[in-house]
Motif scaffolding. Structure first.
Motif, PDB file in Angstrom:
ATOM      1  N   MET A 134      -7.264 -31.048 -12.591  1.00  0.00           N
ATOM      2  CA  MET A 134      -8.058 -29.976 -12.032  1.00  0.00           C
ATOM      3  C   MET A 134      -7.231 -29.251 -10.973  1.00  0.00           C
ATOM      4  SD  MET A 134     -11.879 -29.955 -10.387  1.00  0.00           S
ATOM      5  CE  MET A 134     -12.511 -30.690 -11.856  1.00  0.00           C
ATOM      6  N   ASN A 135      -7.295 -27.935 -10.985  1.00  0.00           N
ATOM      7  CA  ASN A 135      -6.603 -27.102 -10.005  1.00  0.00           C
ATOM      8  C   ASN A 135      -7.509 -26.847  -8.811  1.00  0.00           C
ATOM      9  OD1 ASN A 135      -4.259 -26.561 -11.686  1.00  0.00           O
ATOM     10  ND2 ASN A 135      -5.674 -25.402 -12.945  1.00  0.00           N
ATOM     11  N   HIS A 136      -6.884 -26.572  -7.676  1.00  0.00           N
ATOM     12  CA  HIS A 136      -7.644 -26.280  -6.465  1.00  0.00           C
ATOM     13  C   HIS A 136      -6.962 -25.130  -5.725  1.00  0.00           C
ATOM     14  CE1 HIS A 136      -8.713 -26.931  -2.152  1.00  0.00           C
ATOM     15  NE2 HIS A 136      -9.912 -26.973  -2.702  1.00  0.00           N
ATOM     16  N   ILE A 137      -7.763 -24.199  -5.259  1.00  0.00           N
ATOM     17  CA  ILE A 137      -7.254 -23.087  -4.466  1.00  0.00           C
ATOM     18  C   ILE A 137      -8.164 -22.929  -3.246  1.00  0.00           C
ATOM     19  CG2 ILE A 137      -8.527 -21.385  -5.812  1.00  0.00           C
ATOM     20  CD1 ILE A 137      -6.317 -19.377  -5.287  1.00  0.00           C
ATOM     21  N   ARG A 138      -7.538 -22.664  -2.112  1.00  0.00           N
ATOM     22  CA  ARG A 138      -8.298 -22.380  -0.891  1.00  0.00           C
ATOM     23  C   ARG A 138      -7.815 -21.030  -0.387  1.00  0.00           C
ATOM     24  NH1 ARG A 138      -8.184 -25.125   4.947  1.00  0.00           N
ATOM     25  NH2 ARG A 138     -10.103 -24.193   5.690  1.00  0.00           N
ATOM     26  N   ILE A 139      -8.758 -20.123  -0.222  1.00  0.00           N
ATOM     27  CA  ILE A 139      -8.434 -18.760   0.157  1.00  0.00           C
ATOM     28  C   ILE A 139      -9.167 -18.420   1.451  1.00  0.00           C
ATOM     29  CG2 ILE A 139      -8.584 -16.339  -0.545  1.00  0.00           C
ATOM     30  CD1 ILE A 139      -8.760 -17.453  -3.457  1.00  0.00           C
ATOM     31  N   ARG A 140      -8.414 -17.919   2.422  1.00  0.00           N
ATOM     32  CA  ARG A 140      -9.030 -17.437   3.656  1.00  0.00           C
ATOM     33  C   ARG A 140      -9.401 -15.981   3.457  1.00  0.00           C
ATOM     34  NH1 ARG A 140      -6.476 -18.101   8.930  1.00  0.00           N
ATOM     35  NH2 ARG A 140      -8.595 -17.600   9.469  1.00  0.00           N
ATOM     36  N   VAL A 141     -10.600 -15.626   3.890  1.00  0.00           N
ATOM     37  CA  VAL A 141     -11.077 -14.250   3.774  1.00  0.00           C
ATOM     38  C   VAL A 141     -11.670 -13.808   5.107  1.00  0.00           C
ATOM     39  CG1 VAL A 141     -11.558 -14.393   1.303  1.00  0.00           C
ATOM     40  CG2 VAL A 141     -13.344 -14.947   2.935  1.00  0.00           C
ATOM     41  N   ASP A 142     -11.791 -12.523   5.245  1.00  0.00           N
ATOM     42  CA  ASP A 142     -12.371 -11.975   6.457  1.00  0.00           C
ATOM     43  C   ASP A 142     -13.755 -11.421   6.150  1.00  0.00           C
ATOM     44  OD1 ASP A 142     -12.372 -11.355   9.119  1.00  0.00           O
ATOM     45  OD2 ASP A 142     -11.382  -9.429   8.866  1.00  0.00           O
ATOM     46  N   SER A 175      -9.808 -20.454 -16.484  1.00  0.00           N
ATOM     47  CA  SER A 175      -9.759 -19.717 -15.215  1.00  0.00           C
ATOM     48  C   SER A 175      -8.363 -19.798 -14.610  1.00  0.00           C
ATOM     49  CB  SER A 175     -10.772 -20.290 -14.228  1.00  0.00           C
ATOM     50  OG  SER A 175     -12.072 -20.004 -14.653  1.00  0.00           O
ATOM     51  N   THR A 176      -7.981 -18.732 -13.898  1.00  0.00           N
ATOM     52  CA  THR A 176      -6.679 -18.698 -13.239  1.00  0.00           C
ATOM     53  C   THR A 176      -6.869 -18.324 -11.761  1.00  0.00           C
ATOM     54  OG1 THR A 176      -6.277 -16.345 -13.647  1.00  0.00           O
ATOM     55  CG2 THR A 176      -5.563 -17.906 -15.371  1.00  0.00           C
ATOM     56  N   GLU A 177      -5.846 -18.627 -10.960  1.00  0.00           N
ATOM     57  CA  GLU A 177      -5.887 -18.243  -9.548  1.00  0.00           C
ATOM     58  C   GLU A 177      -6.075 -16.745  -9.399  1.00  0.00           C
ATOM     59  OE1 GLU A 177      -3.048 -19.596  -6.663  1.00  0.00           O
ATOM     60  OE2 GLU A 177      -2.930 -21.564  -7.621  1.00  0.00           O
ATOM     61  N   GLN A 178      -5.377 -15.963 -10.185  1.00  0.00           N
ATOM     62  CA  GLN A 178      -5.463 -14.506 -10.068  1.00  0.00           C
ATOM     63  C   GLN A 178      -6.872 -14.011 -10.373  1.00  0.00           C
ATOM     64  OE1 GLN A 178      -2.928 -12.507  -8.806  1.00  0.00           O
ATOM     65  NE2 GLN A 178      -4.699 -11.163  -8.622  1.00  0.00           N
ATOM     66  N   GLU A 179      -7.520 -14.558 -11.384  1.00  0.00           N
ATOM     67  CA  GLU A 179      -8.891 -14.162 -11.700  1.00  0.00           C
ATOM     68  C   GLU A 179      -9.834 -14.490 -10.540  1.00  0.00           C
ATOM     69  OE1 GLU A 179      -9.380 -14.582 -16.505  1.00  0.00           O
ATOM     70  OE2 GLU A 179      -9.534 -16.416 -15.304  1.00  0.00           O
ATOM     71  N   ILE A 180      -9.623 -15.630  -9.928  1.00  0.00           N
ATOM     72  CA  ILE A 180     -10.460 -16.046  -8.804  1.00  0.00           C
ATOM     73  C   ILE A 180     -10.269 -15.109  -7.620  1.00  0.00           C
ATOM     74  CG2 ILE A 180     -10.780 -17.898  -7.098  1.00  0.00           C
ATOM     75  CD1 ILE A 180     -10.229 -19.846  -9.521  1.00  0.00           C
ATOM     76  N   LYS A 211     -19.671 -17.897 -12.422  1.00  0.00           N
ATOM     77  CA  LYS A 211     -19.769 -17.303 -13.763  1.00  0.00           C
ATOM     78  C   LYS A 211     -18.510 -17.521 -14.602  1.00  0.00           C
ATOM     79  CE  LYS A 211     -23.042 -13.782 -12.401  1.00  0.00           C
ATOM     80  NZ  LYS A 211     -23.291 -12.354 -12.213  1.00  0.00           N
ATOM     81  N   PHE A 212     -17.396 -17.885 -13.957  1.00  0.00           N
ATOM     82  CA  PHE A 212     -16.148 -18.074 -14.683  1.00  0.00           C
ATOM     83  C   PHE A 212     -16.121 -19.414 -15.406  1.00  0.00           C
ATOM     84  CE2 PHE A 212     -14.764 -14.710 -11.919  1.00  0.00           C
ATOM     85  CZ  PHE A 212     -13.850 -14.022 -12.678  1.00  0.00           C
ATOM     86  N   GLU A 213     -15.741 -19.358 -16.674  1.00  0.00           N
ATOM     87  CA  GLU A 213     -15.566 -20.584 -17.437  1.00  0.00           C
ATOM     88  C   GLU A 213     -14.397 -21.353 -16.828  1.00  0.00           C
ATOM     89  OE1 GLU A 213     -14.492 -22.075 -21.943  1.00  0.00           O
ATOM     90  OE2 GLU A 213     -15.067 -19.983 -21.617  1.00  0.00           O
ATOM     91  N   GLY A 214     -14.615 -22.622 -16.553  1.00  0.00           N
ATOM     92  CA  GLY A 214     -13.575 -23.454 -15.979  1.00  0.00           C
ATOM     93  C   GLY A 214     -13.774 -23.727 -14.503  1.00  0.00           C
ATOM     94  N   VAL A 215     -14.546 -22.884 -13.812  1.00  0.00           N
ATOM     95  CA  VAL A 215     -14.810 -23.124 -12.393  1.00  0.00           C
ATOM     96  C   VAL A 215     -15.783 -24.290 -12.283  1.00  0.00           C
ATOM     97  CG1 VAL A 215     -15.879 -22.187 -10.308  1.00  0.00           C
ATOM     98  CG2 VAL A 215     -14.285 -20.800 -11.624  1.00  0.00           C
ATOM     99  N   ARG A 216     -15.378 -25.305 -11.528  1.00  0.00           N
ATOM    100  CA  ARG A 216     -16.165 -26.534 -11.418  1.00  0.00           C
ATOM    101  C   ARG A 216     -16.889 -26.682 -10.086  1.00  0.00           C
ATOM    102  NH1 ARG A 216     -16.518 -26.477 -16.194  1.00  0.00           N
ATOM    103  NH2 ARG A 216     -14.893 -27.265 -17.515  1.00  0.00           N
ATOM    104  N   GLU A 217     -16.274 -26.163  -9.029  1.00  0.00           N
ATOM    105  CA  GLU A 217     -16.871 -26.331  -7.706  1.00  0.00           C
ATOM    106  C   GLU A 217     -16.444 -25.175  -6.806  1.00  0.00           C
ATOM    107  OE1 GLU A 217     -16.331 -29.458  -4.062  1.00  0.00           O
ATOM    108  OE2 GLU A 217     -16.335 -30.273  -6.087  1.00  0.00           O
ATOM    109  N   VAL A 218     -17.414 -24.631  -6.074  1.00  0.00           N
ATOM    110  CA  VAL A 218     -17.139 -23.546  -5.138  1.00  0.00           C
ATOM    111  C   VAL A 218     -17.763 -23.911  -3.802  1.00  0.00           C
ATOM    112  CG1 VAL A 218     -17.509 -21.103  -4.596  1.00  0.00           C
ATOM    113  CG2 VAL A 218     -17.178 -21.814  -6.981  1.00  0.00           C
ATOM    114  N   ALA A 219     -16.965 -23.815  -2.744  1.00  0.00           N
ATOM    115  CA  ALA A 219     -17.464 -24.041  -1.391  1.00  0.00           C
ATOM    116  C   ALA A 219     -17.053 -22.857  -0.526  1.00  0.00           C
ATOM    117  CB  ALA A 219     -16.904 -25.341  -0.826  1.00  0.00           C
ATOM    118  N   VAL A 220     -18.030 -22.202   0.062  1.00  0.00           N
ATOM    119  CA  VAL A 220     -17.777 -21.060   0.932  1.00  0.00           C
ATOM    120  C   VAL A 220     -18.132 -21.478   2.352  1.00  0.00           C
ATOM    121  CG1 VAL A 220     -18.333 -18.648   1.417  1.00  0.00           C
ATOM    122  CG2 VAL A 220     -18.365 -19.474  -0.953  1.00  0.00           C
ATOM    123  N   ASP A 221     -17.159 -21.378   3.261  1.00  0.00           N
ATOM    124  CA  ASP A 221     -17.363 -21.800   4.645  1.00  0.00           C
ATOM    125  C   ASP A 221     -17.126 -20.623   5.591  1.00  0.00           C
ATOM    126  OD1 ASP A 221     -17.410 -22.925   7.157  1.00  0.00           O
ATOM    127  OD2 ASP A 221     -16.187 -24.655   6.607  1.00  0.00           O
TER     128      ASP A 221
END
Length: 68
Positions: free
Chosen positions: A1-9, A50-55, A26-36
């Motif tokens: 499983m891949n993991h990406i953490r993105i900082r946003v403003d 799913s790919t990092e770029q799509e996310i 909604k993306f096929e392949g996305v297993r878990e989303v956490a927004v903090d």
């Protein structure tokens, strides 16, 4: 499983938090989303197709730009 953490403003409300989560779920392949909003980060666990770029593009489409 891949993991990406993105900082946003600018996650200003629970509504925006839910909007981001719903868009990514909604993306096929996305297993878990956490927004903090406190750390201004979004963590996504995903598998192909799913790919990092799509996310990243999906997050941008909700009006939140990644912080480098």
């Amino acid at each position: 499983m891949n993991h990406i953490r993105i900082r946003v403003d600018g996650i200003r409300s629970d509504t925006e938090k839910q909007q981001i989560k719903n868009a990514l779920d909604k993306f096929e392949g996305v297993r878990e989303v956490a927004v903090d909003p406190t750390t201004r980060s979004i963590s996504v666990k995903f598998n192909p197709p799913s790919t990092e770029q799509e996310i990243v593009d999906c997050i941008r489409s909700t009006g939140h730009d990644p912080i480098s």
